[in-house]
Motif scaffolding. Structure first.
Motif, PDB file in Angstrom:
ATOM      1  N   ASP A 157      13.078 -21.385  -3.729  1.00  0.00           N
ATOM      2  CA  ASP A 157      12.020 -20.526  -3.183  1.00  0.00           C
ATOM      3  C   ASP A 157      11.919 -19.221  -3.966  1.00  0.00           C
ATOM      4  OD1 ASP A 157      11.392 -22.390  -1.292  1.00  0.00           O
ATOM      5  OD2 ASP A 157      12.321 -21.311   0.384  1.00  0.00           O
ATOM      6  N   ALA A 158      13.054 -18.617  -4.296  1.00  0.00           N
ATOM      7  CA  ALA A 158      13.053 -17.343  -5.024  1.00  0.00           C
ATOM      8  C   ALA A 158      12.490 -17.513  -6.433  1.00  0.00           C
ATOM      9  CB  ALA A 158      14.463 -16.768  -5.072  1.00  0.00           C
ATOM     10  N   VAL A 159      12.873 -18.578  -7.122  1.00  0.00           N
ATOM     11  CA  VAL A 159      12.381 -18.811  -8.486  1.00  0.00           C
ATOM     12  C   VAL A 159      10.880 -19.086  -8.475  1.00  0.00           C
ATOM     13  CG1 VAL A 159      12.484 -20.416 -10.437  1.00  0.00           C
ATOM     14  CG2 VAL A 159      14.600 -19.557  -9.404  1.00  0.00           C
ATOM     15  N   VAL A 160      10.432 -19.927  -7.570  1.00  0.00           N
ATOM     16  CA  VAL A 160       9.002 -20.248  -7.475  1.00  0.00           C
ATOM     17  C   VAL A 160       8.206 -19.009  -7.089  1.00  0.00           C
ATOM     18  CG1 VAL A 160       7.284 -21.563  -6.174  1.00  0.00           C
ATOM     19  CG2 VAL A 160       9.330 -22.692  -7.038  1.00  0.00           C
ATOM     20  N   ALA A 161       8.701 -18.230  -6.142  1.00  0.00           N
ATOM     21  CA  ALA A 161       7.997 -17.022  -5.705  1.00  0.00           C
ATOM     22  C   ALA A 161       7.886 -16.008  -6.837  1.00  0.00           C
ATOM     23  CB  ALA A 161       8.714 -16.398  -4.514  1.00  0.00           C
ATOM     24  N   LEU A 162       8.955 -15.798  -7.581  1.00  0.00           N
ATOM     25  CA  LEU A 162       8.920 -14.847  -8.684  1.00  0.00           C
ATOM     26  C   LEU A 162       7.986 -15.328  -9.799  1.00  0.00           C
ATOM     27  CD1 LEU A 162       9.976 -12.193  -9.784  1.00  0.00           C
ATOM     28  CD2 LEU A 162      11.883 -13.456 -10.781  1.00  0.00           C
ATOM     29  N   ALA A 163       8.069 -16.595 -10.136  1.00  0.00           N
ATOM     30  CA  ALA A 163       7.201 -17.140 -11.185  1.00  0.00           C
ATOM     31  C   ALA A 163       5.733 -17.069 -10.778  1.00  0.00           C
ATOM     32  CB  ALA A 163       7.597 -18.578 -11.492  1.00  0.00           C
ATOM     33  N   PHE A 193       6.214 -14.344  -0.424  1.00  0.00           N
ATOM     34  CA  PHE A 193       6.159 -15.806  -0.578  1.00  0.00           C
ATOM     35  C   PHE A 193       7.396 -16.471   0.010  1.00  0.00           C
ATOM     36  CE2 PHE A 193       3.201 -15.630  -4.506  1.00  0.00           C
ATOM     37  CZ  PHE A 193       2.090 -15.622  -3.687  1.00  0.00           C
ATOM     38  N   VAL A 194       8.572 -15.898  -0.223  1.00  0.00           N
ATOM     39  CA  VAL A 194       9.800 -16.461   0.341  1.00  0.00           C
ATOM     40  C   VAL A 194       9.762 -16.371   1.870  1.00  0.00           C
ATOM     41  CG1 VAL A 194      12.305 -16.198   0.508  1.00  0.00           C
ATOM     42  CG2 VAL A 194      11.176 -16.041  -1.716  1.00  0.00           C
ATOM     43  N   ALA A 195       9.349 -15.223   2.394  1.00  0.00           N
ATOM     44  CA  ALA A 195       9.261 -15.054   3.853  1.00  0.00           C
ATOM     45  C   ALA A 195       8.238 -16.012   4.461  1.00  0.00           C
ATOM     46  CB  ALA A 195       8.899 -13.615   4.194  1.00  0.00           C
ATOM     47  N   ALA A 196       7.118 -16.194   3.793  1.00  0.00           N
ATOM     48  CA  ALA A 196       6.092 -17.110   4.300  1.00  0.00           C
ATOM     49  C   ALA A 196       6.611 -18.544   4.309  1.00  0.00           C
ATOM     50  CB  ALA A 196       4.828 -17.011   3.465  1.00  0.00           C
ATOM     51  N   ALA A 197       7.358 -18.935   3.280  1.00  0.00           N
ATOM     52  CA  ALA A 197       7.939 -20.280   3.250  1.00  0.00           C
ATOM     53  C   ALA A 197       8.896 -20.473   4.414  1.00  0.00           C
ATOM     54  CB  ALA A 197       8.656 -20.512   1.926  1.00  0.00           C
ATOM     55  N   GLU A 233       0.810  -1.229   0.000  1.00  0.00           N
ATOM     56  CA  GLU A 233       0.000   0.000   0.000  1.00  0.00           C
ATOM     57  C   GLU A 233       0.840   1.275   0.000  1.00  0.00           C
ATOM     58  OE1 GLU A 233      -3.402   2.281  -0.056  1.00  0.00           O
ATOM     59  OE2 GLU A 233      -3.307   0.108  -0.187  1.00  0.00           O
ATOM     60  N   TYR A 234       1.909   1.300   0.778  1.00  0.00           N
ATOM     61  CA  TYR A 234       2.599   2.563   1.029  1.00  0.00           C
ATOM     62  C   TYR A 234       3.974   2.703   0.385  1.00  0.00           C
ATOM     63  CZ  TYR A 234      -1.106   3.202   4.386  1.00  0.00           C
ATOM     64  OH  TYR A 234      -2.332   3.330   4.967  1.00  0.00           O
ATOM     65  N   THR A 235       4.364   1.810  -0.503  1.00  0.00           N
ATOM     66  CA  THR A 235       5.646   1.959  -1.194  1.00  0.00           C
ATOM     67  C   THR A 235       5.436   1.881  -2.695  1.00  0.00           C
ATOM     68  OG1 THR A 235       6.156  -0.402  -1.211  1.00  0.00           O
ATOM     69  CG2 THR A 235       6.897   0.863   0.705  1.00  0.00           C
ATOM     70  N   VAL A 236       6.480   2.152  -3.423  1.00  0.00           N
ATOM     71  CA  VAL A 236       6.412   2.094  -4.882  1.00  0.00           C
ATOM     72  C   VAL A 236       7.030   0.808  -5.417  1.00  0.00           C
ATOM     73  CG1 VAL A 236       6.388   4.595  -5.177  1.00  0.00           C
ATOM     74  CG2 VAL A 236       8.565   3.374  -5.101  1.00  0.00           C
ATOM     75  N   VAL A 237       7.177  -0.170  -4.550  1.00  0.00           N
ATOM     76  CA  VAL A 237       7.797  -1.429  -4.954  1.00  0.00           C
ATOM     77  C   VAL A 237       6.961  -2.143  -5.996  1.00  0.00           C
ATOM     78  CG1 VAL A 237       8.535  -3.693  -4.159  1.00  0.00           C
ATOM     79  CG2 VAL A 237       8.981  -1.705  -2.765  1.00  0.00           C
ATOM     80  N   GLY A 238       5.663  -2.205  -5.798  1.00  0.00           N
ATOM     81  CA  GLY A 238       4.777  -2.877  -6.739  1.00  0.00           C
ATOM     82  C   GLY A 238       4.406  -4.281  -6.291  1.00  0.00           C
ATOM     83  N   TYR A 239       3.489  -4.860  -7.013  1.00  0.00           N
ATOM     84  CA  TYR A 239       2.933  -6.154  -6.639  1.00  0.00           C
ATOM     85  C   TYR A 239       3.935  -7.301  -6.781  1.00  0.00           C
ATOM     86  CZ  TYR A 239       0.087 -10.311  -6.589  1.00  0.00           C
ATOM     87  OH  TYR A 239      -0.407 -11.549  -6.287  1.00  0.00           O
ATOM     88  N   VAL A 240       4.593  -7.395  -7.917  1.00  0.00           N
ATOM     89  CA  VAL A 240       5.437  -8.564  -8.194  1.00  0.00           C
ATOM     90  C   VAL A 240       6.597  -8.693  -7.200  1.00  0.00           C
ATOM     91  CG1 VAL A 240       6.902  -9.700  -9.909  1.00  0.00           C
ATOM     92  CG2 VAL A 240       4.743  -8.664 -10.607  1.00  0.00           C
ATOM     93  N   PRO A 241       7.428  -7.666  -6.992  1.00  0.00           N
ATOM     94  CA  PRO A 241       8.518  -7.832  -6.020  1.00  0.00           C
ATOM     95  C   PRO A 241       8.024  -8.016  -4.586  1.00  0.00           C
ATOM     96  CG  PRO A 241       8.875  -5.863  -7.355  1.00  0.00           C
ATOM     97  CD  PRO A 241       7.528  -6.383  -7.688  1.00  0.00           C
TER      98      PRO A 241
END
Length: 75
Positions: free
Chosen positions: A45-51, A26-30, A12-20
């Motif tokens: 984890d990083a590849v699966v999360a990004l995909a 997802f990585v943190a939740a794993a 909500e409050y940053t300009v990072v965006g949805y995908v990153p």
């Protein structure tokens, strides 16, 4: 619960965006849910999360016509 609240605030409050933001979430939740030791699965984890983040983003924006925050990576 704290990870989900943090994810909502970042989205909500940053300009990072949805995908990153979603990929990091997802990585943190794993990690929080007890995935194997960090060194063994960080790349997987990083590849699966990004995909998964990209697939969800494309599905919502292109097929369902629902706009998600593009952030620094407008697709």
């Amino acid at each position: 619960m704290a990870a989900l609240v943090g994810y909502a605030l970042v989205l909500e409050y940053t300009v990072v965006g949805y995908v990153p933001a979603t990929a990091v979430f997802f990585v943190a939740a794993a990690r929080l849910l007890g995935d194997r030791p960090w060194r063994e699965v960080i790349l997987r984890d990083a590849v699966v999360a990004l995909a998964l983040s990209l697939v969800i983003y494309v599905a919502f924006t292109r097929f369902l016509d629902i706009q998600l925050p593009a952030g620094v990576l407008p697709l």
